[in-house]
Design a protein around this motif. Structure first.
Motif, mmCIF file in Angstrom:
data_model
loop_
_atom_site.group_PDB
_atom_site.id
_atom_site.type_symbol
_atom_site.label_atom_id
_atom_site.label_comp_id
_atom_site.label_asym_id
_atom_site.label_seq_id
_atom_site.Cartn_x
_atom_site.Cartn_y
_atom_site.Cartn_z
ATOM 1 N N TYR A 1 0.831 -1.201 0.000
ATOM 2 C CA TYR A 1 0.000 0.000 0.000
ATOM 3 C C TYR A 1 0.866 1.251 0.000
ATOM 4 C CZ TYR A 1 -2.793 3.854 1.735
ATOM 5 O OH TYR A 1 -3.369 5.083 1.880
ATOM 6 N N GLY B 1 -4.087 4.921 4.822
ATOM 7 C CA GLY B 1 -4.800 3.648 4.766
ATOM 8 C C GLY B 1 -3.915 2.422 4.820
ATOM 9 N N GLU C 1 -4.559 6.048 -2.875
ATOM 10 C CA GLU C 1 -4.951 5.278 -1.690
ATOM 11 C C GLU C 1 -5.857 4.091 -2.022
ATOM 12 O OE1 GLU C 1 -5.024 8.555 -1.819
ATOM 13 O OE2 GLU C 1 -3.835 9.355 -0.158
ATOM 14 N N PRO C 2 -6.941 4.263 -2.797
ATOM 15 C CA PRO C 2 -7.758 3.093 -3.139
ATOM 16 C C PRO C 2 -6.986 2.026 -3.911
ATOM 17 C CG PRO C 2 -8.987 5.116 -3.538
ATOM 18 C CD PRO C 2 -7.587 5.522 -3.247
ATOM 19 N N VAL D 1 -4.861 0.059 -1.527
ATOM 20 C CA VAL D 1 -5.655 -0.898 -0.757
ATOM 21 C C VAL D 1 -5.961 -2.138 -1.584
ATOM 22 C CG1 VAL D 1 -7.933 -1.292 0.262
ATOM 23 C CG2 VAL D 1 -6.673 0.794 0.810
ATOM 24 N N GLY E 1 -11.082 0.721 7.350
ATOM 25 C CA GLY E 1 -11.272 1.769 6.352
ATOM 26 C C GLY E 1 -12.139 2.899 6.879
ATOM 27 N N TYR F 1 -10.528 6.672 7.354
ATOM 28 C CA TYR F 1 -11.063 7.725 6.481
ATOM 29 C C TYR F 1 -12.434 8.167 6.989
ATOM 30 C CZ TYR F 1 -7.332 6.401 3.287
ATOM 31 O OH TYR F 1 -6.096 6.134 2.732
ATOM 32 N N ASP G 1 -14.486 9.720 1.001
ATOM 33 C CA ASP G 1 -13.286 8.878 0.962
ATOM 34 C C ASP G 1 -13.629 7.436 1.339
ATOM 35 O OD1 ASP G 1 -11.742 11.060 0.260
ATOM 36 O OD2 ASP G 1 -11.238 11.553 2.346
ATOM 37 N N ILE H 1 -12.683 3.878 -0.585
ATOM 38 C CA ILE H 1 -11.891 2.856 0.108
ATOM 39 C C ILE H 1 -12.687 1.559 0.210
ATOM 40 C CG2 ILE H 1 -10.841 2.238 2.312
ATOM 41 C CD1 ILE H 1 -9.203 4.182 0.634
#
Length: 460
Positions: A128, A141, A308-309, A312, A366, A370, A375, A379
């Motif tokens: 990540y 995250g 970030e997504p 993850v 998550g 967030y 957000d 996520i």
């Protein structure tokens, strides 16, 4: 280097009967719970992606509780902080049993699952971080892809499995116990912003009373412990520590020693009673109100293009498999620990990919990492995409392994002449090996004669 004459401890080689019975019962219940969880997630996705989406949001965001105690929470909040405390209570009880009388009590036996679980949390976090920071994102995250959803994973395994070795399921269960402990430690240490000291002290005193009554005084009666557990949970929530910590703390305080010579272990008995509530009610309801994200082209586009997504999703789909498989290989390569004789490294690879299904705990972390709802939506979509990718790849690998074990099973049980005896036991080589496993060299002094009265008796 280990001593040449020392016998390595085999992890999950042949479990004693009580442990095997305990694991089998846990797997049966969790497997059913996994299937219920799959159904709850499917309902949430369909509900949130139809014209009824507004009703889903109204139910999810509906508030109720006791405002005077600071417990006026939404349905989704009650599910995350309240119902998941039951899930972590069972996880704590299982961990306590494994540490005291199970496989984890022996450091040699615990080496493989502990190393695999720890590396299966560290590597996804690093994946990540590398993905997010390389694209200009943050480390916010990092903990989201660390978790494994045991119920979901066992649900997938139940759909595929017909001939896979039972040690594969037992390995997954033990791995998940360590993984759950890691998740609760991360939640307690990294997602607690402010501490209400009086409430925290009250929660600790409540845990002390729980331990005194249960372990020291041996007091029985659910009517006493349920109100006490609710008070401990409420004080933990008010303290600022995530309320699920109260669940795992009470699970770890359960007594494992038997009540009398023929008595049950209280940790086993209580976990047996509570597990159906956890696997069949608590976790599915949390999934119902956490997995309802809008699956659209824009949402998926954001997942694969935002740092970030994407971190993850790749952490779950790739980091988990790399961490667990790599950790297992290193453990059996450089320590005295071994896998069960019924398992091979390709089985572990398929299992490692299956462990990339983060879902329940990943969704929970998550939400903590967030707070912004916008957000959270991205996520959550990333968790679903990463978990789905891991599940599909695991299905392919597990199907290949299952087919191989099925062919071995069919070869061992084939009975073409229908005489009730498998052919493998009637072949010349197999019969000769069983009849005379260590044949002596022939007597060269005189020719062999068969059937004569002077023949020496068979030595087989």
């Amino acid at each position: 280097m280990p001593h040449r004459n020392s016998k390595p401890r085999t992890f999950l080689g042949l479990l004693p009967l009580p442990e095997r019975t305990f694991v089998a019962k846990a797997l049966r219940t969790e497997t059913v719970g996994g299937i219920v969880l799959l159904a709850a997630a499917a309902v949430a996705l369909m509900w949130a992606n139809t014209p009824l989406r507004r009703s889903y949001e109204e139910v999810r965001d509906f508030h109720f509780g006791i405002p005077a105690l600071g417990l006026d929470l939404s349905v989704a909040h009650w599910a995350a902080d309240g119902l998941l405390a039951i899930f972590f209570f069972v996880a704590g009880a299982e961990l306590k049993r494994e540490l005291v009388v199970g496989e984890l009590r022996d450091p040699k036996a615990a080496t493989v699952p502990v190393v695999a679980a720890v590396s299966g949390m560290v590597i996804p976090a690093l994946v990540y971080g590398m993905v997010a920071t390389s694209m200009g994102g943050t480390w916010n995250g990092w903990a989201v892809p660390m978790a494994t959803d045991i119920a979901f994973a066992l649900g997938v395994l139940a759909v595929i499995d017909t001939h896979l070795p039972s040690a594969l399921r037992a390995f997954l269960l033990t791995l998940a116990i360590v993984d759950d402990l890691g998740a609760i430690v991360v939640i307690a240490l990294f997602f607690t912003s402010t501490i209400n000291v009086p409430a925290l002290v009250g929660a600790v005193l409540g845990l002390g009373l729980f331990f005194h009554l249960h372990d020291q005084r041996r007091v029985h009666g659910w009517y006493l412990y349920i109100p006490l557990a609710l008070v401990i949970w409420g004080l933990t929530y008010a303290s600022g520590v995530h309320a699920t910590v109260a669940g795992v703390a009470m699970g770890l305080l359960l007594r494992v020693a038997k009540d009398g010579e023929a008595g049950q272990r209280p940790a086993e008995h209580i976990a047996h009673l509570v597990r159906p509530v956890s696997a069949g009610v608590a976790v599915p309801l949390f999934a119902l109100f956490a997995a309802g994200v809008s699956v659209s082209g824009d949402t998926l586009g954001t997942v694969v293009t935002s740092p970030e997504p994407l971190g993850v999703a790749l952490g779950l789909a790739a980091g988990k498999a790399l961490g667990i498989f790599g950790g297992t290989y290193l453990a059996i390569r450089f320590t005295r620990a071994q896998l069960s004789p019924g398992l091979a490294l390709p089985d572990v690879l398929a299992l490692a990919m299956l462990a990339g299904i983060g879902f329940t705990v990943s969704l929970l972390i998550g939400e903590l990492a967030y707070p912004n709802p916008a957000d959270q939506e991205h996520i959550k979509a990333a968790v679903l995409l990463g978990s789905l990718t891991a599940a599909l790849l695991a299905c392919v690998l597990l199907r290949l392994r299952n087919n191989q074990y099925r062919r071995l099973y069919e070869a061992e049980t084939a009975d073409t002449d229908a005489d009730g005896i498998p052919d493998i036991y009637q072949s010349d080589n197999a019969w000769e090996q069983q009849r005379n496993p260590a044949p002596k060299p022939p007597n060269r002094d005189r020719p062999h004669r068969s059937g004569g009265p002077d023949d020496p008796p068979d030595e087989g």
